[in-house]
Design a protein around this motif. Structure first.
Motif, PDB file in Angstrom:
ATOM      1  N   HIS A 173       0.801  -1.225   0.000  1.00 19.66           N
ATOM      2  CA  HIS A 173       0.000   0.000   0.000  1.00 19.66           C
ATOM      3  C   HIS A 173       0.838   1.280   0.000  1.00 19.66           C
ATOM      4  O   HIS A 173       0.408   2.299  -0.550  1.00 19.66           O
ATOM      5  CB  HIS A 173      -0.932   0.007   1.209  1.00 19.66           C
ATOM      6  N   PHE A 174       2.016   1.241   0.630  1.00 20.44           N
ATOM      7  CA  PHE A 174       2.794   2.481   0.761  1.00 20.44           C
ATOM      8  C   PHE A 174       4.226   2.387   0.229  1.00 20.44           C
ATOM      9  O   PHE A 174       4.896   3.407   0.097  1.00 20.44           O
ATOM     10  CB  PHE A 174       2.826   2.918   2.233  1.00 20.44           C
ATOM     11  N   GLU A 175       4.700   1.177  -0.008  1.00 24.09           N
ATOM     12  CA  GLU A 175       6.032   0.912  -0.562  1.00 24.09           C
ATOM     13  C   GLU A 175       7.165   1.219   0.416  1.00 24.09           C
ATOM     14  O   GLU A 175       8.055   0.407   0.608  1.00 24.09           O
ATOM     15  CB  GLU A 175       6.253   1.676  -1.871  1.00 24.09           C
ATOM     16  N   THR A 176       7.163   2.415   1.009  1.00 22.01           N
ATOM     17  CA  THR A 176       8.245   2.789   1.923  1.00 22.01           C
ATOM     18  C   THR A 176       7.686   3.435   3.188  1.00 22.01           C
ATOM     19  O   THR A 176       6.546   3.920   3.211  1.00 22.01           O
ATOM     20  CB  THR A 176       9.215   3.790   1.263  1.00 22.01           C
ATOM     21  N   LYS A 177       8.520   3.467   4.218  1.00 26.34           N
ATOM     22  CA  LYS A 177       8.146   4.135   5.465  1.00 26.34           C
ATOM     23  C   LYS A 177       7.924   5.624   5.223  1.00 26.34           C
ATOM     24  O   LYS A 177       6.999   6.227   5.779  1.00 26.34           O
ATOM     25  CB  LYS A 177       9.249   3.928   6.509  1.00 26.34           C
ATOM     26  N   ASP A 178       8.753   6.215   4.385  1.00 30.26           N
ATOM     27  CA  ASP A 178       8.636   7.646   4.103  1.00 30.26           C
ATOM     28  C   ASP A 178       7.271   7.975   3.502  1.00 30.26           C
ATOM     29  O   ASP A 178       6.640   8.966   3.875  1.00 30.26           O
ATOM     30  CB  ASP A 178       9.755   8.081   3.155  1.00 30.26           C
ATOM     31  N   VAL A 195       9.419  18.265   2.726  1.00 28.57           N
ATOM     32  CA  VAL A 195       8.181  17.655   2.246  1.00 28.57           C
ATOM     33  C   VAL A 195       7.086  17.750   3.302  1.00 28.57           C
ATOM     34  O   VAL A 195       5.911  17.959   2.976  1.00 28.57           O
ATOM     35  CB  VAL A 195       8.417  16.180   1.842  1.00 28.57           C
ATOM     36  N   TYR A 196       7.451  17.626   4.583  1.00 30.20           N
ATOM     37  CA  TYR A 196       6.469  17.785   5.654  1.00 30.20           C
ATOM     38  C   TYR A 196       5.973  19.229   5.701  1.00 30.20           C
ATOM     39  O   TYR A 196       4.783  19.490   5.859  1.00 30.20           O
ATOM     40  CB  TYR A 196       7.078  17.419   7.012  1.00 30.20           C
ATOM     41  N   ALA A 250       9.333  19.545  10.581  1.00 30.03           N
ATOM     42  CA  ALA A 250       9.050  20.280   9.336  1.00 30.03           C
ATOM     43  C   ALA A 250      10.248  21.082   8.844  1.00 30.03           C
ATOM     44  O   ALA A 250      10.477  21.197   7.636  1.00 30.03           O
ATOM     45  CB  ALA A 250       7.848  21.194   9.534  1.00 30.03           C
ATOM     46  N   GLY A 251      11.029  21.638   9.777  1.00 36.02           N
ATOM     47  CA  GLY A 251      12.179  22.438   9.376  1.00 36.02           C
ATOM     48  C   GLY A 251      13.241  21.627   8.654  1.00 36.02           C
ATOM     49  O   GLY A 251      13.902  22.117   7.729  1.00 36.02           O
ATOM     50  N   ALA A 252      13.408  20.371   9.085  1.00 32.95           N
ATOM     51  CA  ALA A 252      14.430  19.513   8.487  1.00 32.95           C
ATOM     52  C   ALA A 252      13.893  18.682   7.327  1.00 32.95           C
ATOM     53  O   ALA A 252      14.664  18.120   6.555  1.00 32.95           O
ATOM     54  CB  ALA A 252      15.011  18.580   9.557  1.00 32.95           C
ATOM     55  N   ARG A 253      12.590  18.585   7.222  1.00 30.53           N
ATOM     56  CA  ARG A 253      11.979  17.793   6.157  1.00 30.53           C
ATOM     57  C   ARG A 253      11.068  18.684   5.328  1.00 30.53           C
ATOM     58  O   ARG A 253       9.896  18.870   5.663  1.00 30.53           O
ATOM     59  CB  ARG A 253      11.173  16.630   6.754  1.00 30.53           C
ATOM     60  N   GLU A 269       1.772  10.231   4.077  1.00 32.89           N
ATOM     61  CA  GLU A 269       0.326  10.060   3.958  1.00 32.89           C
ATOM     62  C   GLU A 269      -0.367  10.205   5.308  1.00 32.89           C
ATOM     63  O   GLU A 269      -1.507  10.678   5.385  1.00 32.89           O
ATOM     64  CB  GLU A 269       0.006   8.693   3.344  1.00 32.89           C
ATOM     65  N   THR A 270       0.316   9.814   6.373  1.00 30.76           N
ATOM     66  CA  THR A 270      -0.253   9.985   7.714  1.00 30.76           C
ATOM     67  C   THR A 270      -0.356  11.464   8.060  1.00 30.76           C
ATOM     68  O   THR A 270      -1.375  11.923   8.589  1.00 30.76           O
ATOM     69  CB  THR A 270       0.615   9.260   8.765  1.00 30.76           C
ATOM     70  N   LEU A 271       0.682  12.227   7.748  1.00 28.72           N
ATOM     71  CA  LEU A 271       0.647  13.674   7.979  1.00 28.72           C
ATOM     72  C   LEU A 271      -0.458  14.317   7.149  1.00 28.72           C
ATOM     73  O   LEU A 271      -1.205  15.167   7.638  1.00 28.72           O
ATOM     74  CB  LEU A 271       1.995  14.301   7.627  1.00 28.72           C
ATOM     75  N   ARG A 272      -0.557  13.906   5.896  1.00 30.69           N
ATOM     76  CA  ARG A 272      -1.592  14.467   5.015  1.00 30.69           C
ATOM     77  C   ARG A 272      -2.991  14.175   5.577  1.00 30.69           C
ATOM     78  O   ARG A 272      -3.876  15.034   5.543  1.00 30.69           O
ATOM     79  CB  ARG A 272      -1.445  13.888   3.611  1.00 30.69           C
ATOM     80  N   TYR A 273      -3.170  12.988   6.118  1.00 34.97           N
ATOM     81  CA  TYR A 273      -4.465  12.608   6.695  1.00 34.97           C
ATOM     82  C   TYR A 273      -4.790  13.461   7.923  1.00 34.97           C
ATOM     83  O   TYR A 273      -5.903  13.987   8.049  1.00 34.97           O
ATOM     84  CB  TYR A 273      -4.440  11.129   7.088  1.00 34.97           C
ATOM     85  N   VAL A 274      -3.819  13.615   8.826  1.00 38.66           N
ATOM     86  CA  VAL A 274      -4.042  14.388  10.054  1.00 38.66           C
ATOM     87  C   VAL A 274      -4.312  15.856   9.730  1.00 38.66           C
ATOM     88  O   VAL A 274      -5.221  16.480  10.291  1.00 38.66           O
ATOM     89  CB  VAL A 274      -2.824  14.262  10.994  1.00 38.66           C
ATOM     90  N   ALA A 275      -3.527  16.409   8.799  1.00 42.29           N
ATOM     91  CA  ALA A 275      -3.698  17.815   8.417  1.00 42.29           C
ATOM     92  C   ALA A 275      -5.049  18.042   7.749  1.00 42.29           C
ATOM     93  O   ALA A 275      -5.751  19.017   8.043  1.00 42.29           O
ATOM     94  CB  ALA A 275      -2.565  18.237   7.482  1.00 42.29           C
TER      95      ALA A 275
END
Length: 225
Positions: free
Chosen positions: A73-78, A145-146, A140-143, A83-89
């Motif tokens: 379903h997600f291929e990688t942990k990243d 994409v987040y 978020a500062g270090a990533r 997708e978890t962040l996108r869902y929560v946001a």
């Protein structure tokens, strides 16, 4: 072959056949339900163990699923974390944006009250959800994409809040109030209250947090709250 041996083999065959008949097949869930199951398990793991410590193995164990299903379903942990962040946001911001846009009611006072109730509701201020939200903000500062995922929703919500405040200012004929500045201040207050509820729950109750936010809005819009 003795009669006793034949009898034992026949009994074993009957037992195996009965077990095969009564054994329930594994339930196959739709793709979206499996994805949701993994996202909710990820939320639990992040809230308990932290964002950096969460692994695919931990998530699949929490969800009661195999690593193969998670990879399917997600291929990688990243990808799973994004997708978890996108869902929560989306869950939080889409809820408040719908209220501010007046999808339930056009009455400005009702929208303002509904927004306050939603932002400090049981669902939003659930410790698990808040822990995940701030865990992502910390990264978020270090990533980038987040930050990109969060910023898109933040901008959309900020714009809707400013638009709502502009409508209230015009409706109440309030003077010397800047909608953009007021919206920024209110958003900062709500974020601060959420953080305080997470970090110091014994010093600030949800009832107190709601009273503080309500006082802010009442001072700004005394005719509407």
């Amino acid at each position: 072959m003795t009669a006793m041996t034949q009898k034992a083999q026949h009994k074993n065959a009957q037992t195996a056949a009965t077990q095969n008949e009564t054994k329930k097949p594994r339930k196959i869930l739709p793709r979206e339900e499996r994805r949701q199951q993994l996202i909710e398990a990820t939320i639990s793991c992040i809230a308990r163990d932290g964002l950096g410590s969460t692994t695919m193995q931990m998530v699949t164990k929490e969800a009661g699923l195999s690593l193969g299903i998670a990879n399917l379903h997600f291929e990688t942990k990243d990808n799973l974390l994004k997708e978890t962040l996108r869902y929560v946001a989306e869950e939080y911001h889409s809820g408040q944006i719908a209220i501010m846009q007046g999808q339930e009611t056009e009455d400005l006072t009702s929208r303002l009250t509904a927004l306050l109730n939603f932002q400090l509701s049981q669902g939003v201020t659930q410790r698990q959800k808040m822990a995940v939200w701030f865990a992502y903000y910390g990264e978020a500062g270090a990533r980038p994409v987040y930050q990109k995922i969060v910023s898109a929703w933040d901008r959309a919500a900020a714009k809707q809040l400013e638009t709502l405040f502009e409508a209230i200012i015009e409706d109440g004929q309030y003077r010397n109030i800047d909608a953009a500045d007021l919206a920024m201040g209110y958003s900062a207050l709500i974020d601060g209250l959420h953080l305080a509820l997470l970090v110091t729950p014994r010093e600030l109750t949800k009832k107190q947090a709601k009273a503080i936010a309500k006082d802010f809005l009442q001072r700004a819009f005394p005719k509407h709250l």
